[in-house]
Design a protein around this motif. Structure first.
Motif, short mmCIF file in Angstrom:
data_model
loop_
_atom_site.label_atom_id
_atom_site.label_comp_id
_atom_site.label_asym_id
_atom_site.label_seq_id
_atom_site.Cartn_x
_atom_site.Cartn_y
_atom_site.Cartn_z
N LEU A 1 0.82 -1.22 0.00
CA LEU A 1 0.00 0.00 0.00
C LEU A 1 0.86 1.26 0.00
N ARG A 2 2.07 1.16 0.50
CA ARG A 2 2.99 2.30 0.50
C ARG A 2 3.70 2.44 -0.85
N GLY A 3 3.34 1.57 -1.80
CA GLY A 3 3.91 1.66 -3.14
C GLY A 3 5.19 0.87 -3.34
N LEU A 4 5.53 0.00 -2.39
CA LEU A 4 6.75 -0.79 -2.51
C LEU A 4 6.49 -2.10 -3.24
N ARG A 5 7.45 -2.49 -4.05
CA ARG A 5 7.40 -3.79 -4.71
C ARG A 5 8.21 -4.75 -3.84
N ILE A 6 7.54 -5.78 -3.32
CA ILE A 6 8.13 -6.68 -2.34
C ILE A 6 8.43 -8.04 -2.96
N THR A 7 9.61 -8.56 -2.64
CA THR A 7 9.97 -9.93 -2.98
C THR A 7 10.21 -10.66 -1.67
N THR A 8 9.72 -11.89 -1.59
CA THR A 8 10.03 -12.70 -0.41
C THR A 8 10.85 -13.91 -0.84
N LEU A 9 11.70 -14.33 0.05
CA LEU A 9 12.56 -15.48 -0.18
C LEU A 9 12.45 -16.35 1.07
N LYS A 10 11.97 -17.56 0.92
CA LYS A 10 11.70 -18.45 2.06
C LYS A 10 12.60 -19.67 1.99
N HIS A 11 13.28 -19.96 3.09
CA HIS A 11 14.11 -21.16 3.16
C HIS A 11 13.31 -22.29 3.78
N ALA A 12 13.35 -23.45 3.14
CA ALA A 12 12.70 -24.64 3.68
C ALA A 12 13.78 -25.62 4.12
N HIS A 13 13.59 -26.24 5.26
CA HIS A 13 14.59 -27.17 5.79
C HIS A 13 14.33 -28.60 5.36
N GLU B 1 23.07 -27.31 -2.28
CA GLU B 1 21.96 -26.36 -2.16
C GLU B 1 22.46 -24.97 -2.55
N ALA B 2 21.64 -24.23 -3.27
CA ALA B 2 21.99 -22.85 -3.63
C ALA B 2 22.10 -22.03 -2.35
N THR B 3 23.04 -21.10 -2.35
CA THR B 3 23.24 -20.25 -1.17
C THR B 3 22.24 -19.09 -1.19
N LEU B 4 22.16 -18.41 -0.06
CA LEU B 4 21.32 -17.22 0.02
C LEU B 4 21.81 -16.18 -1.01
N ALA B 5 23.11 -16.01 -1.13
CA ALA B 5 23.66 -15.06 -2.11
C ALA B 5 23.25 -15.45 -3.53
N ASP B 6 23.29 -16.76 -3.84
CA ASP B 6 22.85 -17.22 -5.17
C ASP B 6 21.43 -16.76 -5.44
N HIS B 7 20.54 -16.95 -4.48
CA HIS B 7 19.14 -16.57 -4.67
C HIS B 7 18.97 -15.06 -4.76
N LEU B 8 19.70 -14.32 -3.93
CA LEU B 8 19.58 -12.86 -3.98
C LEU B 8 20.04 -12.31 -5.33
N ARG B 9 21.00 -12.95 -5.96
CA ARG B 9 21.45 -12.51 -7.29
C ARG B 9 20.40 -12.76 -8.36
N ARG B 10 19.46 -13.66 -8.10
CA ARG B 10 18.40 -13.99 -9.07
C ARG B 10 17.14 -13.14 -8.92
N VAL B 11 17.06 -12.38 -7.86
CA VAL B 11 15.85 -11.61 -7.56
C VAL B 11 15.59 -10.57 -8.65
N SER B 12 14.35 -10.50 -9.09
CA SER B 12 13.95 -9.48 -10.06
C SER B 12 13.95 -8.11 -9.39
N PRO B 13 14.00 -7.03 -10.18
CA PRO B 13 14.00 -5.70 -9.58
C PRO B 13 12.80 -5.50 -8.64
N CYS B 14 13.09 -4.95 -7.48
CA CYS B 14 12.05 -4.69 -6.47
C CYS B 14 12.58 -3.63 -5.52
N ASP B 15 11.77 -3.26 -4.54
CA ASP B 15 12.20 -2.28 -3.55
C ASP B 15 12.75 -2.94 -2.28
N LEU B 16 12.15 -4.08 -1.90
CA LEU B 16 12.50 -4.71 -0.64
C LEU B 16 12.41 -6.22 -0.76
#
Length: 180
Positions: free
Chosen positions: A30-42, A84-99
């Motif tokens: 609602l504040r106009g931010l484009r949000i991406t979430t990244l969830k780790h499953a064990h 398993e892909a690292t957190l950094a690997d996944h963050l490098r794949r994230v599409s443009p967003c604000d948060l």
């Protein structure tokens, strides 16, 4: 849209991480931010259903399956016995967003907000994790050296998240630098 900012949401199972995220995301949108979430499953998980073509493609041996429609697309990548892909690997794949809000990955070195509830019966994580920059809790925490916000005050939690999130490039640099 500038550089995305990143913050993790960590805490013990049952602390309310997912509940908090589900309340926070609409407020941030609602504040106009484009949000991406990244969830780790064990554990092993499947986003596909038996009988669907994409499921059958994977089960037949495809190492990657992309399903696309006019409304959304998903890419599934089989790693088999690979690492398993690292957190950094996944963050490098994230599409443009604000948060980017990360749920899990509590042992990684990114900035994190701890969701702490004494009712879980587990000790707080912040005393031993230097990556925790703030705490959202349903109770006061005596002697806390970092910012704390009431877990039930979603607006205050959102403000703290926006204040505590760090630029993606800075987080990637930290994740790729070995700890001393």
């Amino acid at each position: 849209m500038g550089e995305a900012k990143v913050l993790g949401i960590v805490g013990w199972s049952g602390s309310g991480k997912t509940t908090l995220l589900v309340k926070l995301i609409p407020l941030l949108v609602l504040r106009g931010l484009r949000i991406t979430t990244l969830k780790h499953a064990h554990h092993a998980f499947d986003v596909d259903q038996p009988g669907k073509d994409s499921y059958e493609h994977r089960k037949a041996g495809a190492s990657e399956v992309i399903v696309s429609s006019a409304r959304r697309w998903v890419q599934m990548h089989e790693i088999g016995d690979g690492a398993e892909a690292t957190l950094a690997d996944h963050l490098r794949r994230v599409s443009p967003c604000d948060l980017v809000l990360i749920e899990g990955y509590k042992s990684e070195g990114h900035p994190k907000l701890e969701v702490f509830r004494e009712a879980t019966g587990k000790p707080p994580l912040h005393p031993t994790d230097k990556g925790i920059v703030a705490v959202a809790s349903d109770q006061p925490i005596p002697g806390l050296q970092i910012p704390r916000v009431d877990l039930n005050d979603i607006t205050a939690v959102a403000e703290l998240i926006l204040k505590s999130a760090e630029p993606l490039s800075q987080v990637l640099l930290r994740l790729s630098t070995p700890s001393p």
